[in-house]
Design an enzyme around this catalytic site. Structure first.
Site, PDB file in Angstrom:
ATOM      1  N   THR B  12       0.866  -1.322   0.043  1.00 47.66           N
ATOM      2  CA  THR B  12      -0.001  -0.027   0.104  1.00 47.66           C
ATOM      3  C   THR B  12       0.901   1.375   0.035  1.00 47.66           C
ATOM      4  OG1 THR B  12      -0.097  -0.246   2.435  1.00 47.66           O
ATOM      5  CG2 THR B  12      -1.777  -1.098   1.270  1.00 47.66           C
ATOM      6  N   TYR B  70      21.441   1.882  10.262  1.00 46.59           N
ATOM      7  CA  TYR B  70      22.259   1.011   9.850  1.00 46.59           C
ATOM      8  C   TYR B  70      21.610   0.769   8.326  1.00 46.59           C
ATOM      9  CZ  TYR B  70      18.845  -2.760  11.209  1.00 46.59           C
ATOM     10  OH  TYR B  70      17.512  -3.526  11.047  1.00 46.59           O
ATOM     11  N   ASP B  76      11.066   3.587   6.242  1.00 41.25           N
ATOM     12  CA  ASP B  76       9.917   3.899   7.229  1.00 41.25           C
ATOM     13  C   ASP B  76      10.246   3.826   8.614  1.00 41.25           C
ATOM     14  OD1 ASP B  76      10.054   1.292   6.730  1.00 41.25           O
ATOM     15  OD2 ASP B  76       7.906   0.626   6.753  1.00 41.25           O
ATOM     16  N   ASP B  91       6.011  -0.639  15.402  1.00 37.27           N
ATOM     17  CA  ASP B  91       5.538  -0.309  14.511  1.00 37.27           C
ATOM     18  C   ASP B  91       4.789  -1.957  13.921  1.00 37.27           C
ATOM     19  OD1 ASP B  91       4.313   0.343  12.012  1.00 37.27           O
ATOM     20  OD2 ASP B  91       6.206   0.824  10.979  1.00 37.27           O
TER      21      ASP B  91
END
Lengths: 207, 207
Positions: B12, B70, B76, B91
């Site tokens: 998405t 890293y 995101d 998350d």
């Protein structure tokens, strides 16, 4: 003569014959070739009909007080619990079962994915996560690369919870030695299923 | 005019246009139909060539000080970290990333399987484990049935570890509200990726 003990899983069968262990693939296993008395713990539902049809094969399930456990609990898991009076028992195989005993009473447990299943599930999620676990990782430090991040993500919570119970830890199953690396004080005991069976057979014969 | 912000995942794309969110499937998404300026965070490698070819699409990666994170870390994930000065950021999407920030510094993190991926992996392991998670389970009590045993096996270690850091907890992603049920004091914030992007854009324009 001591009866043969058999720990039957979905892919392999572990036999204890006069103190010596023999491991076979289920595909190469023909229970009707045995003439001796055999007591077995079985989680392989496909084999149940043939085993119950053979008069010299006896299920250890008949000696278990089932009220102490829960109905869908695997017989191998019940056996490792029967073997231990007090402690946390971690059976690290294709799944990882964690069960707690206190004063011979079953407190309950939980089931984690096995190391192989977990690693495969990461790979299925994203090509970026299709890397091998790093069993040299330091679980006390947050990760800064992908192999450490998934190893830590799977193992750090599990190890922390198991240690947090503050009980003696017993390890069994194919990945017991990998877990021993992170659970320094734990005891590796590959005989737990057989020990549980023996205890039940001794108890059974006393009644 | 405020630029459009885009959070591009593997299935998405989340757009923030003048404060309003719009979610689209990647399959229905045509970046060349946008005439406005767009800043994007992208983890979808298949889309990178088209995005870099469009002059009005700008990658937020250009504004990130990459030494702080890293190399293989998803953009995101970097954005949610940029949004928070101090805290643990969970998350909970198809994977669950857990990252820690302290004084604006990235301490590192780890990656767990998402709830769906974990549940599927249990089912793949054994038909006996192909049951749904029970999100009403009490994580403080050991399980005595299979749905509780797998839910506990997956969630109890993870929740215990996250709580154990003793930091403020921020939840984002599709399963944030399920985690909120177990992490009572946590803040659900679905805008974390956009907040991180905004902070970087504001910082960038000051230089």
């Amino acid at each position: 003569m001591t009866p043969i003990l058999a720990d039957i899983g979905n892919t392999t069968i572990d036999l204890l014959i006069e103190g010596v262990r023999h491991k076979h693939l289920i595909a190469d296993f023909h229970p009707n070739t045995f003439t001796q008395e055999v007591w077995y713990s079985n989680v392989n539902h496909a084999l149940s009909p043939i085993l119950t049809s053979l008069p010299n094969w006896h299920t250890i399930a008949d000696l278990v007080d089932k009220n102490r456990y829960y109905p869908t609990m695997g017989m191998d898991r019940i056996m490792v619990c029967e073997a231990i009076e007090n402690g946390v028992i971690v059976d690290a195989g294709s799944a990882i079962t964690v069960d707690r005993m206190e004063g011979g009473e079953y407190l309950g447990g939980f089931i984690s994915l096995g190391l192989k299943a977990a690693q495969e599930a990461y790979g299925r999620l994203s090509p970026a996560l299709a890397v091998s676990f790093n069993f040299e990782v330091d679980l006390t430090i947050m990760a800064k690369n992908t192999p450490d991040a998934i190893t830590l993500g799977f193992l750090a919570p599990l190890i922390a919870l198991i240690e947090g119970y503050g009980q003696t830890i017993y390890l069994s199953g194919g990945d017991a030695h990998l877990f021993k690396h992170f659970l320094k004080g734990a005891y590796v005991d590959e005989m737990l299923v057989f020990k549980g069976m023996k205890k039940l057979l001794e108890k059974g014969s006393l009644c």
